[in-house]
Design an enzyme around this catalytic site. Structure first.
Site: not given
Ligand code: NAD
Ligand code: UDP
Length: 314
Positions: A33, A103, A176, A146
């Site tokens: 989104n 689901g 990361t 979070y």
């Molecule tokens: P990011 O914000 O770049 O990516 C998250 C994506 O999810 C975005 O494109 C956002 O628009 C989308 N999104 C959020 N809510 C949404 C919804 N309700 N419906 C549809 N899309 C939605 O962040 P990232 O660093 O790429 O992280 C991705 C995942 O990895 C996350 O779940 C995060 O918790 C997990 N994570 C990342 C790290 C890191 O170091 N980057 C570490 C631990 C966990």
């Protein structure tokens, strides 16, 4: 041909997963989104017959036509400034979004992988963090939106595994970095790079003695692929154990960019974890995985990306 759905696929990590699964010969469906992601991250995939994009909020309902083999649930704001800006959306996507994605996995008989986080360990009292550690999280602190959403998501994933027999994988990601991070996402690494390249002061929070362990994105993606294809249902840490204090890290970025920036100290945000380092013995043993890109090389590649993509800024 395998069909794989990536939620949050237009984000930093999700877009790299779309690339990887297309390379593996899958048909990839990306949903997002754009709350924190960007169309630019997937622009190069538009027009590829094995890629499709659906703009939707996964907290409402996820409708995907046809069969699915794998669901990678990555949708969630991830950087502290993002989830502090969107606290309710963060809680909703971790809870309701995970429920909807599970689901869908049940309906399609797909294998489900949850992007969980080292934040489930909170401000850890065990070091390095092993998967058996239950964590030290403040549920009502600013980061609670979070951390607790991810803890709930893990519980929900295990419940669908145990009760509905959905095949599930739990990935605990440690910090990361790499190309496609946003320069303005507030995380230490892009913030320091931007400040260093612009010659602005580097903002170290607290005294900078807190530690983090940074993993390059390609290493993480390899770990994700191996975990998804493994039989492991219990959580697996994926990260790079090379731990560094934030002050030393700021210095490293200054050196790498040949910057004249000075370091300034700002207040440490509440509940900021003091130490963090993954224990990756489990990933080594069961996935034969370990990171191979060292921090200097990873930072160099990331810098190259920022220079190319954001020339106006850096
Ligand atoms: P990011 O914000 O770049 O990516 C998250 C994506 O999810 C975005 O494109 C956002 O628009 C989308 N999104 C959020 N809510 C949404 C919804 N309700 N419906 C549809 N899309 C939605 O962040 P990232 O660093 O790429 O992280 C991705 C995942 O990895 C996350 O779940 C995060 O918790 C997990 N994570 C990342 C790290 C890191 O170091 N980057 C570490 C631990 C966990
Ligand atoms: N940090 C910092 N200056 C900044 C941004 C972050 O000193 O401008 C610190 C932050 O307080 C934390 C560490 O760097 O101790 C890593 O922060 P980040 O937001 O990258 O990730 P997380 O805290 O979620 O691991």
């Amino acid at each position: 041909m395998k069909r794989t759905l990536v939620t949050g696929g237009a984000g930093f990590l999700g877009s790299h997963l779309c690339d990887r699964f297309i390379q593996e010969g899958h048909e990839v469906i990306c949903v997002d989104n754009f709350i924190t992601g960007r169309p630019d991250n997937i622009a190069h995939l538009i027009g590829n017959p094995n890629f499709s994009f659906i703009e939707l909020d996964v907290t409402n309902y996820i409708y995907v036509e046809g069969p699915l083999d794998y669901i990678l649930h990555f949708a969630s704001p991830a950087s502290p400034i993002d989830y502090l800006k969107y606290p309710i959306q963060t809680l909703k996507v971790g809870a309701l979004g995970t429920h909807k994605a599970l689901g869908l996995a049940k309906a399609k008989k797909a294998r489900f992988l949850l992007a969980s986080t080292s934040e489930v360990y909170g401000d850890p009292l065990v070091h390095p963090q092993k998967e058996e550690y239950w964590g030290n999280v403040n549920p009502i602190g600013m980061r609670g939106v979070y951390d607790e959403a991810k803890r709930f998501a893990e519980a929900m994933t295990m419940a669908y595994n145990r009760y509905h027999k959905v095949e599930t994988r739990l990935l605990r990601i440690f910090n990361t970095y790499g190309p496609r991070m946003r320069l303005d996402d507030g995380r230490a690494l892009p913030t320091f790079m931007k400040q260093a390249l612009q010659g602005d002061p580097i903002t170290v929070f607290g005294d900078g003695s807190q530690t983090r362990s940074f993993c390059y994105v390609d290493d993480l993606v390899e770990g994700i692929y191996r975990l998804l294809m493994s039989d492991e249902t219990d959580p697996v840490n994926i990260g790079n154990p090379d731990e560094i204090s934030i002050l030393d890290f700021a210095q490293e970025v200054i050196e790498l960019t040949n910057s004249s920036s000075e370091i300034i100290f700002k207040d440490l945000p509440a509940d900021d974890p003091k130490i963090r380092q993954p224990d990756i013995s489990k990933a080594k043993e069961i996935l034969s995985w370990k990171p191979v890109v060292d921090r200097r090389e990873g930072l160099r590649r990331t810098l190259e990306y920022f220079r190319k993509e954001e020339p106006a800024v850096v």
